[in-house]
Design a protein around this motif. Sequence first.
Motif, PDB file in Angstrom:
ATOM      1  N   ALA A 345     -36.920  45.329   8.502  1.00 33.52           N
ATOM      2  CA  ALA A 345     -36.601  44.241   9.295  1.00 33.52           C
ATOM      3  C   ALA A 345     -35.111  43.626   9.111  1.00 33.52           C
ATOM      4  N   ASN A 346     -34.761  43.050  10.107  1.00 29.10           N
ATOM      5  CA  ASN A 346     -33.292  42.406   9.910  1.00 29.10           C
ATOM      6  C   ASN A 346     -33.425  41.107   8.855  1.00 29.10           C
ATOM      7  N   LYS A 347     -32.273  40.957   8.211  1.00 27.38           N
ATOM      8  CA  LYS A 347     -32.354  40.150   7.231  1.00 27.38           C
ATOM      9  C   LYS A 347     -31.001  39.064   7.399  1.00 27.38           C
ATOM     10  N   LEU A 348     -31.302  37.881   7.538  1.00 27.14           N
ATOM     11  CA  LEU A 348     -30.364  36.842   7.753  1.00 27.14           C
ATOM     12  C   LEU A 348     -29.888  36.152   6.407  1.00 27.14           C
ATOM     13  N   LEU A 349     -28.404  36.542   5.868  1.00 27.82           N
ATOM     14  CA  LEU A 349     -28.043  36.169   4.635  1.00 27.82           C
ATOM     15  C   LEU A 349     -26.916  35.255   4.670  1.00 27.82           C
ATOM     16  N   ILE A 350     -26.854  34.349   3.960  1.00 24.19           N
ATOM     17  CA  ILE A 350     -25.687  33.316   3.667  1.00 24.19           C
ATOM     18  C   ILE A 350     -25.166  33.423   2.450  1.00 24.19           C
ATOM     19  N   LYS A 351     -23.715  33.658   2.321  1.00 22.06           N
ATOM     20  CA  LYS A 351     -23.227  33.913   1.044  1.00 22.06           C
ATOM     21  C   LYS A 351     -21.793  33.104   1.044  1.00 22.06           C
ATOM     22  N   PRO A 352     -21.099  32.685  -0.015  1.00 26.37           N
ATOM     23  CA  PRO A 352     -19.912  32.161   0.064  1.00 26.37           C
ATOM     24  C   PRO A 352     -18.837  33.026   0.954  1.00 26.37           C
ATOM     25  N   SER A 353     -18.031  32.515   1.546  1.00 26.20           N
ATOM     26  CA  SER A 353     -16.988  33.077   2.631  1.00 26.20           C
ATOM     27  C   SER A 353     -16.129  33.539   1.798  1.00 26.20           C
ATOM     28  N   LYS A 354     -15.203  34.630   2.266  1.00 29.65           N
ATOM     29  CA  LYS A 354     -14.142  35.399   1.499  1.00 29.65           C
ATOM     30  C   LYS A 354     -13.134  34.251   1.372  1.00 29.65           C
ATOM     31  N   ASP A 355     -12.867  33.389   2.322  1.00 27.80           N
ATOM     32  CA  ASP A 355     -11.792  32.387   2.173  1.00 27.80           C
ATOM     33  C   ASP A 355     -12.177  31.441   0.930  1.00 27.80           C
ATOM     34  N   TYR A 390     -17.754  24.932  -8.347  1.00 31.69           N
ATOM     35  CA  TYR A 390     -18.081  26.150  -7.578  1.00 31.69           C
ATOM     36  C   TYR A 390     -19.380  26.761  -7.681  1.00 31.69           C
ATOM     37  N   ALA A 391     -20.114  26.786  -8.817  1.00 33.03           N
ATOM     38  CA  ALA A 391     -21.211  27.258  -8.930  1.00 33.03           C
ATOM     39  C   ALA A 391     -22.247  26.382  -8.429  1.00 33.03           C
ATOM     40  N   ASN A 392     -21.876  25.144  -8.635  1.00 27.98           N
ATOM     41  CA  ASN A 392     -23.129  24.077  -7.822  1.00 27.98           C
ATOM     42  C   ASN A 392     -23.077  24.224  -6.301  1.00 27.98           C
ATOM     43  N   TYR A 393     -21.956  24.539  -5.796  1.00 27.96           N
ATOM     44  CA  TYR A 393     -21.620  24.439  -4.326  1.00 27.96           C
ATOM     45  C   TYR A 393     -22.304  25.884  -3.745  1.00 27.96           C
ATOM     46  N   TRP A 394     -22.211  26.872  -4.470  1.00 31.00           N
ATOM     47  CA  TRP A 394     -22.556  28.067  -4.182  1.00 31.00           C
ATOM     48  C   TRP A 394     -24.079  28.602  -4.146  1.00 31.00           C
ATOM     49  N   LYS A 395     -24.609  27.722  -5.332  1.00 30.76           N
ATOM     50  CA  LYS A 395     -25.773  28.094  -5.997  1.00 30.76           C
ATOM     51  C   LYS A 395     -27.169  28.123  -5.049  1.00 30.76           C
ATOM     52  N   HIS A 396     -26.921  27.594  -3.709  1.00 29.98           N
ATOM     53  CA  HIS A 396     -28.162  27.717  -2.826  1.00 29.98           C
ATOM     54  C   HIS A 396     -28.001  28.743  -1.781  1.00 29.98           C
ATOM     55  N   PHE A 403     -20.871  35.146  -8.397  1.00 28.63           N
ATOM     56  CA  PHE A 403     -20.734  34.604  -9.848  1.00 28.63           C
ATOM     57  C   PHE A 403     -20.379  35.617 -10.678  1.00 28.63           C
ATOM     58  N   THR A 404     -21.007  36.727 -10.877  1.00 32.22           N
ATOM     59  CA  THR A 404     -20.482  37.841 -11.772  1.00 32.22           C
ATOM     60  C   THR A 404     -18.831  38.314 -11.410  1.00 32.22           C
ATOM     61  N   TRP A 463     -24.441  32.027 -15.222  1.00 35.35           N
ATOM     62  CA  TRP A 463     -25.655  31.171 -15.853  1.00 35.35           C
ATOM     63  C   TRP A 463     -26.317  30.244 -14.921  1.00 35.35           C
ATOM     64  N   THR A 464     -25.624  30.068 -13.655  1.00 39.99           N
ATOM     65  CA  THR A 464     -26.032  29.242 -12.614  1.00 39.99           C
ATOM     66  C   THR A 464     -27.426  29.730 -12.067  1.00 39.99           C
ATOM     67  N   LYS A 465     -28.344  29.120 -11.982  1.00 40.93           N
ATOM     68  CA  LYS A 465     -29.675  29.528 -11.095  1.00 40.93           C
ATOM     69  C   LYS A 465     -29.563  29.479  -9.799  1.00 40.93           C
ATOM     70  N   ILE A 466     -29.782  30.482  -9.062  1.00 39.97           N
ATOM     71  CA  ILE A 466     -30.093  30.425  -7.562  1.00 39.97           C
ATOM     72  C   ILE A 466     -31.364  29.803  -7.202  1.00 39.97           C
ATOM     73  N   GLU A 467     -31.047  28.698  -6.463  1.00 36.89           N
ATOM     74  CA  GLU A 467     -32.273  28.082  -5.891  1.00 36.89           C
ATOM     75  C   GLU A 467     -32.021  27.578  -4.338  1.00 36.89           C
ATOM     76  N   ARG A 468     -33.307  27.682  -3.609  1.00 36.47           N
ATOM     77  CA  ARG A 468     -33.345  27.181  -2.232  1.00 36.47           C
ATOM     78  C   ARG A 468     -32.924  25.643  -2.174  1.00 36.47           C
ATOM     79  N   TYR A 469     -32.236  25.206  -1.332  1.00 41.03           N
ATOM     80  CA  TYR A 469     -31.839  24.012  -1.020  1.00 41.03           C
ATOM     81  C   TYR A 469     -32.944  23.177  -0.211  1.00 41.03           C
ATOM     82  N   ILE A 470     -33.310  22.145  -0.416  1.00 40.40           N
ATOM     83  CA  ILE A 470     -34.550  21.574   0.470  1.00 40.40           C
ATOM     84  C   ILE A 470     -33.617  20.560   1.353  1.00 40.40           C
TER      85      ILE A 470
END
Length: 499
Positions: A345-355, A390-396, A403-404, A463-470
Amino acid sequence: MNACRNTMSAHTTLTDWKSINWSKITEYVKKLRQRIYRAEQLGQHRKVRKLQRLMILSKSNLLLSIRRVTQINKGKRTAGIDGLTISNACERVNIYNEMLEKNVQLHKPEPAKRIYIKKKNGKMRPLGIPTIIDRIYQNITKNALEPQWEARFESCTYGFRPGRGTHDAIESIFNKINSNTTKKWVFEGDFRACFDNLNHDYIKQQIKNFPAKKIITRWLDAGYIDNETFHPTESGTPQGSIISPLLANIALDGMEEAIEIEYRTDATYIGTIKEKCKIGLVKYADDFVIVTETKEKAEEMYIKLDGYLKKRGLELSTEKTKITHIEDGFDFLGFNVRQYKKQSANKLLIKPSKDSIKKAKKKIKEVFDKLKGQPIKVVINILNPIIRGYANYWKHVVSKKVFTHMDNYIWKKLYKHLRRLHPKKSWKWITNRYFKKPIDVTRNDKWILTCPKTNKQLLKMAWTKIERYIMIRFKNSPDDPLLSDYWEKRKRKKLKNAT
């Protein structure tokens, strides 16, 4: 204002800034904002105006506004055209006692001081910096006007609003697209020079019943000083002003109606609201995204928005406004939103932008360039807040690989820094001196950069845990007195995530 003065007046004179019970006056202003919000919700317009007058004359509101402008806000040390700054408790006492004797309704604003900051595209963004006095009055006025409009604002608006932010906007986009697989086309919108072109007459019409509308009119018409030359302002709200983001949101309200979005109560999930039509809108200040089912519907937005734009004195930016298919992806608020084709199935992904990644690297590079030859203690102290931010802004979002990648980039910079710091020492000597096992025993890393004097260690993004934003629910606002428990839970969760 170098010494505290005991000015005789009809009001109680303040003599000690440190003796103020901030919890008590903060609670008073909070409750008064909630009363304004509730009265607006119930359509009690006369009561709204009465409470707004009470807020404008409130001593607690004056104290909080002085504190915010001179102690909390980022630009607290930036003076307007009068050169005045307020930097100590004694000066704050004096300005409070002086302003207590004055009426905001009779205040004559000074022109803003024009300064310029560089935008990411290399162009210069103009900012208008009001005087300290004007900023204090603007914060007072904002506390009276904002809760009324919090009860009115569209749920899709996330910029410059209490309790809302970029992550709410991004999560809203995810929900609108991911929950409806037919919404494939994206209208990426941007207003050309939004803050500079907003129609003054339209803003004045929107706030015509506000008790302090005259002072807002004077701020809009105050003009600005650029290179010692006065320029009148016939349109727009100056960026850099406390009241401007609220006035912009007031002016931009109504886009849902313009593009014919309707809502319905979802019987499946009691108490939730969902879009009735097949259009989704997410707005953050002057940037917005509209998602539709077909390219034709996306193209219709140019026509549907025409009247909305003209009324507000705005135009769409031809450079930034475009129609995109979700499989091609688009950037919004530092993130890239894209649907990927998968076998199942198609998968929608949100990632930090290149910019956004490029900007983070540039900031880290500038730190290392500035700190050449500086001890590791200094490097760690300056880098850790940047890494954490940056880690806290991107972690959701989907950001583990990023991160790596960033950790590897920082490692290469550190290697060069250490080699320059000890050019005559072997790498083995350097590693023995600066690298130790993690203080946190749950980490699997073997080598962590550690200050040999303080034992403080450099953070790693991985070290920052990825977690879904509510995401915030529909129109929920901190000014709603019926939602105290809801906001208390969000506050506790936010504090927990920050640690």
